[in-house]
Design an enzyme around this catalytic site. Structure first.
Site, PDB file in Angstrom:
ATOM      1  N   GLY A 132     132.352  66.730 -10.057  1.00 22.60           N
ATOM      2  CA  GLY A 132     132.436  65.775 -11.150  1.00 22.60           C
ATOM      3  C   GLY A 132     132.983  64.434 -10.726  1.00 22.60           C
ATOM      4  CG  ASP A 175     126.669  69.505 -11.996  1.00 21.90           C
ATOM      5  OD1 ASP A 175     127.454  68.846 -11.291  1.00 21.90           O
ATOM      6  OD2 ASP A 175     127.027  70.534 -12.604  1.00 21.90           O
TER       7      ASP A 175
END
Length: 344
Positions: free
Chosen positions: A83, A114
């Site tokens: 993140g 991601d």
């Protein structure tokens, strides 16, 4: 933290006095990523959609950083993973030091890179993005600049001086910011053992169509007296979730032809399926083995690459069939992003 950053960025965008925004870590790391332990605990005590709700906010934050009206500068002096990469890689300027350590190790947790990784990793030279995402390999600051993840390299000791100079800028012109940072840059040195020095082998192996073919190509290279990075890559891929590896390979290949908004929308679907256990419980098993019990022996639900079918992988790219879920919407900073900001 995500909500606070969204609120501040919204305020800064509307404030004409703000000329640029600096993102930095409060401590020895920039950010090691999302708190998976807390996430799993909340989901276990409640409902899987709690995780999806957090993830929606996180991806909106990444998108707003990438599309912000003001110039954003990430100062990366330490670990930047998961993140944290979503926050920093979407900034206009990404300044790293000799202490910077980048990695996207999600596949070892039963997840996949991601937070826009299918966008920013797919833009790296050759198939270096596939290498980073499939192996979770770590890069130093010099390598980050060389491959394009970072824009500038400076020494850690010069960060306070750089920040002071940036604080004094009274212009929204990115070229002014560029010139200030350029006054501090150093010429980084890439280690002789770095995988980036072997782009011919990287491209030869990681350009293959399937994960099985990539792994086989690496093993063939290893027969001829492999470099240390090849041995590490094989070991990492064999320990990771087979399903996660196949999901990421399809994701990054799709990402090459998509914009950041499309990548984030797709990655939200993928993560939601993982949280919901649509296909398997690999994310929860990976967290158990690495973060909770710490036995480092995850029992992947589908333990071999050849058992992971195209149909299984394909399910992660479809809409989630659940009344508690809807797609992420990021059309030109409208819909979800603006709706969320209006509530702050």
């Amino acid at each position: 933290m995500v909500c606070q950053m969204l609120k501040k960025l919204n305020e800064y965008e509307k404030d004409s006095r703000v000329k640029l925004v600096i993102l930095k870590g409060n401590g020895k790391a920039f950010s090691a990523g999302g708190d998976c332990v807390a996430l799993v605990k909340y989901i276990t005590a409640g409902h899987w959609s709690f995780g999806a709700s957090f993830y929606r906010k996180q991806l909106i934050l990444d998108y707003i950083i990438a599309t912000h009206d003001k110039t954003l500068v990430s100062l990366i002096d330490g670990v930047v993973m998961g993140g944290g990469a979503g926050l920093s890689m979407n900034a206009n300027f990404r300044v790293v030091t000799e202490k910077a350590v980048f990695a996207m190790p999600e596949s070892s947790l039963g997840l996949f890179p991601d937070v826009g990784a299918s966008y920013f990793l797919s833009r790296l030279p050759g198939f270096f993005g596939e290498y980073l995402g499939l192996t979770g390999a770590r890069l130093g600051g010099a390598e980050m600049v060389a491959c394009g993840l970072a824009t500038h390299f400076i020494l850690s000791k010069d960060l306070p001086s750089l920040e002071k100079e940036l604080d004094g800028i009274n212009s929204r012109d990115p070229t002014v910011v560029f010139k200030v940072i350029n006054n501090f840059i150093e010429e980084p040195s890439i280690k002789s053992t770095s995988a980036f020095r072997s782009m011919d082998i990287i491209n030869k192996c990681f350009s293959r169509k399937t994960v099985e073919e990539i792994l086989s190509a690496l093993e063939n290279e290893a027969k001829n007296g492999a470099d240390s990075w090849i041995v590490a890559a094989i070991k990492s891929m064999k320990a990771a979730s087979p399903t996660s590896l196949k999901i990421f390979l399809r994701s990054i290949r799709k990402g090459r032809g998509q914009g950041l908004d499309q990548c984030l929308i797709r990655e939200f679907r993928m993560a939601s399926h993982a949280l919901r256990k649509t296909v398997n419980n690999d994310f929860y098993e990976g967290c158990r083995a690495i973060l909770f019990d710490k036995d480092k022996q995850p029992k992947w639900e589908v333990p071999k690459l050849e058992l992971v079918t195209n149909e299984m992988v394909g399910q992660f790219f479809t809409k989630v069939d659940d009344d508690d879920w809807e797609d992420l919407r990021l059309d030109a900073r409208s819909d979800d992003a603006n709706l969320f900001l209006s509530r702050l």
